[in-house]
Design an enzyme around this catalytic site. Structure first.
Site, PDB file in Angstrom:
ATOM      1  N   LYS A  25     -55.751 -61.760 -31.703  1.00  0.00           N
ATOM      2  CA  LYS A  25     -56.458 -61.110 -33.216  1.00  0.00           C
ATOM      3  C   LYS A  25     -57.922 -61.348 -32.731  1.00  0.00           C
ATOM      4  O   LYS A  25     -58.448 -60.398 -33.205  1.00  0.00           O
ATOM      5  CB  LYS A  25     -55.905 -62.118 -34.227  1.00  0.00           C
ATOM      6  CG  LYS A  25     -56.595 -61.823 -35.462  1.00  0.00           C
ATOM      7  CD  LYS A  25     -56.476 -62.676 -36.477  1.00  0.00           C
ATOM      8  CE  LYS A  25     -57.241 -63.958 -36.227  1.00  0.00           C
ATOM      9  NZ  LYS A  25     -57.577 -64.869 -37.527  1.00  0.00           N
ATOM     10  N   SER A  26     -58.359 -62.292 -32.439  1.00  0.00           N
ATOM     11  CA  SER A  26     -59.822 -62.562 -32.362  1.00  0.00           C
ATOM     12  C   SER A  26     -60.606 -61.591 -31.570  1.00  0.00           C
ATOM     13  O   SER A  26     -61.402 -60.953 -31.690  1.00  0.00           O
ATOM     14  CB  SER A  26     -60.245 -63.990 -32.107  1.00  0.00           C
ATOM     15  OG  SER A  26     -59.628 -64.323 -30.728  1.00  0.00           O
ATOM     16  N   ARG A  30     -62.694 -58.183 -32.487  1.00  0.00           N
ATOM     17  CA  ARG A  30     -64.286 -57.792 -32.027  1.00  0.00           C
ATOM     18  C   ARG A  30     -64.276 -56.548 -31.090  1.00  0.00           C
ATOM     19  O   ARG A  30     -65.218 -56.025 -31.123  1.00  0.00           O
ATOM     20  CB  ARG A  30     -64.214 -59.123 -31.101  1.00  0.00           C
ATOM     21  CG  ARG A  30     -64.626 -60.404 -31.665  1.00  0.00           C
ATOM     22  CD  ARG A  30     -64.623 -61.724 -31.016  1.00  0.00           C
ATOM     23  NE  ARG A  30     -65.407 -63.044 -31.539  1.00  0.00           N
ATOM     24  CZ  ARG A  30     -64.593 -63.573 -32.335  1.00  0.00           C
ATOM     25  NH1 ARG A  30     -63.323 -63.041 -32.927  1.00  0.00           N
ATOM     26  NH2 ARG A  30     -65.265 -64.783 -32.976  1.00  0.00           N
ATOM     27  N   GLY A  98     -60.243 -62.940 -42.015  1.00  0.00           N
ATOM     28  CA  GLY A  98     -61.743 -63.442 -42.021  1.00  0.00           C
ATOM     29  C   GLY A  98     -62.697 -62.675 -41.056  1.00  0.00           C
ATOM     30  O   GLY A  98     -63.984 -62.408 -41.202  1.00  0.00           O
ATOM     31  N   ARG A 126     -62.756 -67.754 -49.766  1.00  0.00           N
ATOM     32  CA  ARG A 126     -63.295 -68.103 -48.270  1.00  0.00           C
ATOM     33  C   ARG A 126     -64.842 -68.014 -48.354  1.00  0.00           C
ATOM     34  O   ARG A 126     -65.288 -66.945 -49.008  1.00  0.00           O
ATOM     35  CB  ARG A 126     -62.648 -67.546 -47.168  1.00  0.00           C
ATOM     36  CG  ARG A 126     -61.282 -67.928 -47.232  1.00  0.00           C
ATOM     37  CD  ARG A 126     -60.472 -67.285 -45.892  1.00  0.00           C
ATOM     38  NE  ARG A 126     -61.183 -67.710 -44.601  1.00  0.00           N
ATOM     39  CZ  ARG A 126     -60.492 -67.393 -43.229  1.00  0.00           C
ATOM     40  NH1 ARG A 126     -59.693 -66.276 -43.427  1.00  0.00           N
ATOM     41  NH2 ARG A 126     -61.172 -67.771 -42.208  1.00  0.00           N
ATOM     42  N   ASP A 322     -57.372 -74.213 -34.501  1.00  0.00           N
ATOM     43  CA  ASP A 322     -56.324 -73.430 -35.029  1.00  0.00           C
ATOM     44  C   ASP A 322     -54.880 -74.215 -34.718  1.00  0.00           C
ATOM     45  O   ASP A 322     -53.964 -73.964 -35.090  1.00  0.00           O
ATOM     46  CB  ASP A 322     -56.383 -72.155 -34.292  1.00  0.00           C
ATOM     47  CG  ASP A 322     -57.059 -70.938 -35.189  1.00  0.00           C
ATOM     48  OD1 ASP A 322     -57.354 -71.356 -36.383  1.00  0.00           O
ATOM     49  OD2 ASP A 322     -57.305 -70.018 -34.859  1.00  0.00           O
ATOM     50  N   ARG A 353     -56.091 -76.536 -44.867  1.00  0.00           N
ATOM     51  CA  ARG A 353     -55.182 -77.042 -43.847  1.00  0.00           C
ATOM     52  C   ARG A 353     -55.215 -78.312 -43.625  1.00  0.00           C
ATOM     53  O   ARG A 353     -53.988 -78.960 -43.262  1.00  0.00           O
ATOM     54  CB  ARG A 353     -55.752 -76.322 -42.578  1.00  0.00           C
ATOM     55  CG  ARG A 353     -55.082 -74.842 -42.461  1.00  0.00           C
ATOM     56  CD  ARG A 353     -55.823 -74.119 -41.425  1.00  0.00           C
ATOM     57  NE  ARG A 353     -55.088 -72.450 -41.412  1.00  0.00           N
ATOM     58  CZ  ARG A 353     -55.591 -71.631 -40.442  1.00  0.00           C
ATOM     59  NH1 ARG A 353     -56.403 -71.908 -39.542  1.00  0.00           N
ATOM     60  NH2 ARG A 353     -55.101 -70.530 -40.479  1.00  0.00           N
ATOM     61  N   ARG A 394     -50.458 -69.965 -39.831  1.00  0.00           N
ATOM     62  CA  ARG A 394     -50.312 -71.081 -38.930  1.00  0.00           C
ATOM     63  C   ARG A 394     -49.544 -72.190 -39.474  1.00  0.00           C
ATOM     64  O   ARG A 394     -48.887 -72.931 -38.652  1.00  0.00           O
ATOM     65  CB  ARG A 394     -51.795 -71.583 -38.446  1.00  0.00           C
ATOM     66  CG  ARG A 394     -52.419 -70.384 -37.814  1.00  0.00           C
ATOM     67  CD  ARG A 394     -53.286 -70.790 -36.703  1.00  0.00           C
ATOM     68  NE  ARG A 394     -54.153 -69.363 -36.309  1.00  0.00           N
ATOM     69  CZ  ARG A 394     -53.535 -68.717 -35.319  1.00  0.00           C
ATOM     70  NH1 ARG A 394     -52.339 -68.903 -35.008  1.00  0.00           N
ATOM     71  NH2 ARG A 394     -54.282 -67.773 -34.894  1.00  0.00           N
ATOM     72  N   LYS A 419     -49.802 -61.677 -40.517  1.00  0.00           N
ATOM     73  CA  LYS A 419     -51.205 -61.510 -40.338  1.00  0.00           C
ATOM     74  C   LYS A 419     -51.647 -61.662 -38.964  1.00  0.00           C
ATOM     75  O   LYS A 419     -52.670 -61.114 -38.796  1.00  0.00           O
ATOM     76  CB  LYS A 419     -51.926 -63.150 -41.277  1.00  0.00           C
ATOM     77  CG  LYS A 419     -53.315 -63.269 -40.975  1.00  0.00           C
ATOM     78  CD  LYS A 419     -53.843 -64.292 -41.684  1.00  0.00           C
ATOM     79  CE  LYS A 419     -55.266 -64.679 -41.465  1.00  0.00           C
ATOM     80  NZ  LYS A 419     -56.273 -63.667 -42.025  1.00  0.00           N
TER      81      LYS A 419
END
Length: 434
Positions: A25-26, A30, A98, A126, A322, A353, A394, A419
Site C-alpha cells: 500500500k505504502s 507513493r 492516511g 487523524r 504496523d 491501537r 490491522r 483498506k
C-alpha cells in the site's frame, strides 16, 4: 462472507503455506503520486487494489489525470504533466487513506487553483495540523470545514506564487506522523527552487521516510539528509517510465506469524531481503522468539519452533509499528512477558491501537499493562471471544491469528480489511481448510 463476523478455522496441524500477498500500500500510493507529477506516461506494475489505493486512484481521476487501470494484471498507467494539475478547481475524497490524505493535500497546496479534500469519519479524527501549518507557511490558504486542524478542508493552492529564487526553508514536527514529511518530500519537484526541511521533533527519520527517499531516487529525484534536515535541490523533476511495486511485507507478516504460532512453515512469494519496507524487521523479532528464518527461491521462509513454543521479548517497534498488533496477538503464547515499546504514535492511527490491543486481549482473558507509548503482555490461555476491530484493518488481520491456536475466535467487521488486503479472510479460509 457477510460483513458481520468471521469465524476463524483452527487448522488440525501446523501450517505449511506458500502464499502470495498484494502489492505494498505504502509503495503503491507513493508511486501513484510521483507518476502523476512526472513528465509523461508511467506504468506501475504489481499495484495494490484496495480501498486506500482506489481512493487515491479516484482522487487522481477527479483531478483530471489520465489513468488507465487493469486490475486483473495489477497494472496502472498514469499520464503525468510535469508537476501540473490538469484542473484548477476540484473535489476529492481520500476515504480512510492516511497516505492519500497527507500526500494529496500537499500536492493540491502546491498547485494552482481551489480544491476540497473530503475524508471518512475515521480519517477526520487523524492529525493533520502540522502539515497544514507548514503548507500555510508556504502561502497556501487552508480552511478547515469541520474540526480545526482536521479534514475536510478547502485549499487555495500557491500555484506559481512562490518566489523565483532561494531554496524554501521549512520547519516540521513529525512526532505524530512521518507521512507529513513524506508528503512534503514527494511534492518537492513542484517547488522548483528546492526545499530545505528542518525536523524539529526528536524523531527525525523512519522506515517509511527511507522508502519515500529510495522511491524518489527511482523516479530521478534525490533527497539529501544530514541527520537534522532534508534537502531537495532546485529544478528537481520526476522521470516517467516503469515501476514494479514490491509485495506488501506488512501483509506477509501475518502469514509468517501463523508459522510461528503453530510451529509450522510459511513462505511468502517474492518477499526477499532486498525489499525496502521496514516491516522486514519483524522477521528478526520472530527469530528472537525461537523461529528459523531462511531464504528460498520463492521468497523468505519462516519455520516456527516445534509446538509453536515462543520466547518472551522486549522490542522497540517504532520503525515497524504496523506489526505491533501482530506481535500482540501471538504474545500470549510466549513463555514470558512480551513488551512492545516506543509506539505512542499508533494511538493516532486508524484506531487508538495501544488501547485496542489491551482491550481485546483482556476480552480474551489475557493480562496486559498499558502505558502511554508501550504495552506489556503476559502469557496466558486465550478464551473464545468475538474480537472487536474498531474499523481497523490491522486489528482484524492480526487478531485472527489467535484463532489458529484457540477454538471459538471470531472477528467482528472483517470487511474493514478492504483498506489494504480485501480478500485476506478468503485467503485464510483457503489455507486453513485445505
Amino acid at each position: 462472507m457477510k460483513n458481520t463476523v468471521y469465524k476463524v478455522h483452527k487448522p488440525a496441524a501446523p501450517v505449511d503455506w506458500v502464499v502470495e500477498v498484494p502489492g505494498s500500500k505504502s509503495m503503491t500510493n507513493r508511486a501513484l503520486l510521483m507518476a502523476a507529477l512526472a513528465d509523461g506516461r508511467t506504468t506501475l506494475k504489481g499495484v495494490l487494489f484496495s480501498d486506500d489505493s482506489r481512493n487515491f486512484l479516484g482522487s487522481l481521476q477527479s483531478l483530471g489525470f489520465r489513468v488507465e487501470i487493469d486490475e486483473a494484471a495489477k497494472i496502472v498507467t498514469v499520464e503525468g504533466l510535469n508537476g501540473k494539475i490538469p484542473v484548477t478547481e476540484g473535489e476529492i475524497d481520500v476515504g480512510s487513506a492516511g497516505t492519500a490524505a497527507r500526500f494529496l493535500t500537499a500536492m493540491l497546496a502546491m498547485a494552482e487553483g481551489t480544491f476540497i479534500v473530503n475524508a471518512s469519519e475515521q480519517m477526520k479524527k487523524r492529525p493533520m495540523r502540522p502539515l497544514f501549518e507548514v503548507l500555510e507557511g508556504m502561502g497556501a490558504e487552508i480552511t478547515c470545514l469541520e474540526g480545526e486542524g482536521y479534514l475536510p478542508v478547502r485549499i487555495q493552492g500557491i500555484g506559481g506564487r512562490l518566489p523565483a529564487h532561494g531554496m524554501r526553508r521549512l520547519k516540521l514536527d513529525i512526532s505524530e506522523s512521518t507521512q507529513f514529511l513524506s508528503a512534503l518530500l514527494l511534492v518537492s519537484p513542484m517547488v522548483k527552487q528546492g526545499l530545505h526541511i528542518e525536523i524539529t521533533s526528536e524523531r527525525r527519520d523512519g522506515a517509511y521516510i527511507r522508502i519515500t527517499r529510495r522511491m524518489m531516487e527511482q523516479f530521478g529525484a534525490k533527497v539529501d539528509f544530514d541527520g537534522v534536515s532534508y534537502m531537495v535541490q532546485r529544478e528537481t523533476a520526476y522521470h516517467s517510465g516503469c515501476c514494479q511495486i514490491e509485495p506488501d511485507v506488512s501483509a506477509a507478516c501475518y502469514f509468517y506469524a501463523a508459522a510461528a504460532l503453530t510451529g509450522g512453515r510459511a513462505v511468502v512469494r517474492h518477499v526477499t531481503r532486498e525489499c525496502m519496507q521496514g516491516d522486514l524487521k519483524f522477521l528478526e523479532v520472530l527469530a528472537q522468539m525461537g523461529c528459523t528464518v531462511g531464504d528460498t527461491p520463492d521468497g523468505i521462509e519462516v519455520q516456527g519452533a516445534a509446538g509453536g513454543r515462543l520466547k518472551g521479548v522486549t522490542v522497540d517497534m517504532k520503525d515497524f509499528s504496523d506489526q505491533s498488533m501482530t506481535l500482540a496477538a501471538i504474545a500470549p503464547f510466549a513463555d514470558s512477558a512480551v513488551r512492545i515499546g516506543n509506539i505512542g504514535h499508533i494511538r493516532l492511527q486508524e484506531s487508538d491501537r495501544i488501547h485496542a490491543i489491551v482491550t481485546e486481549l483482556a476480552r480474551l482473558g489475557i493480562d496486559c499493562e498499558e502505558e502511554q507509548d508501550a504495552v506489556t503482555i503476559h502469557p496466558g490461555a486465550p478464551k473464545p471471544a468475538v474480537i472487536q476491530t474498531y474499523d481497523d484493518h490491522r486489528m482484524a488481520m492480526a487478531f485472527a491469528l489467535v484463532g489458529l491456536r484457540v477454538e471459538g475466535i471470531e472477528i467482528a467487521n472483517p470487511l474493514c480489511c478492504r483498506k489494504t488486503f480485501e480478500d485476506y479472510f478468503e485467503v485464510l479460509d483457503r489455507l486453513t481448510m485445505k
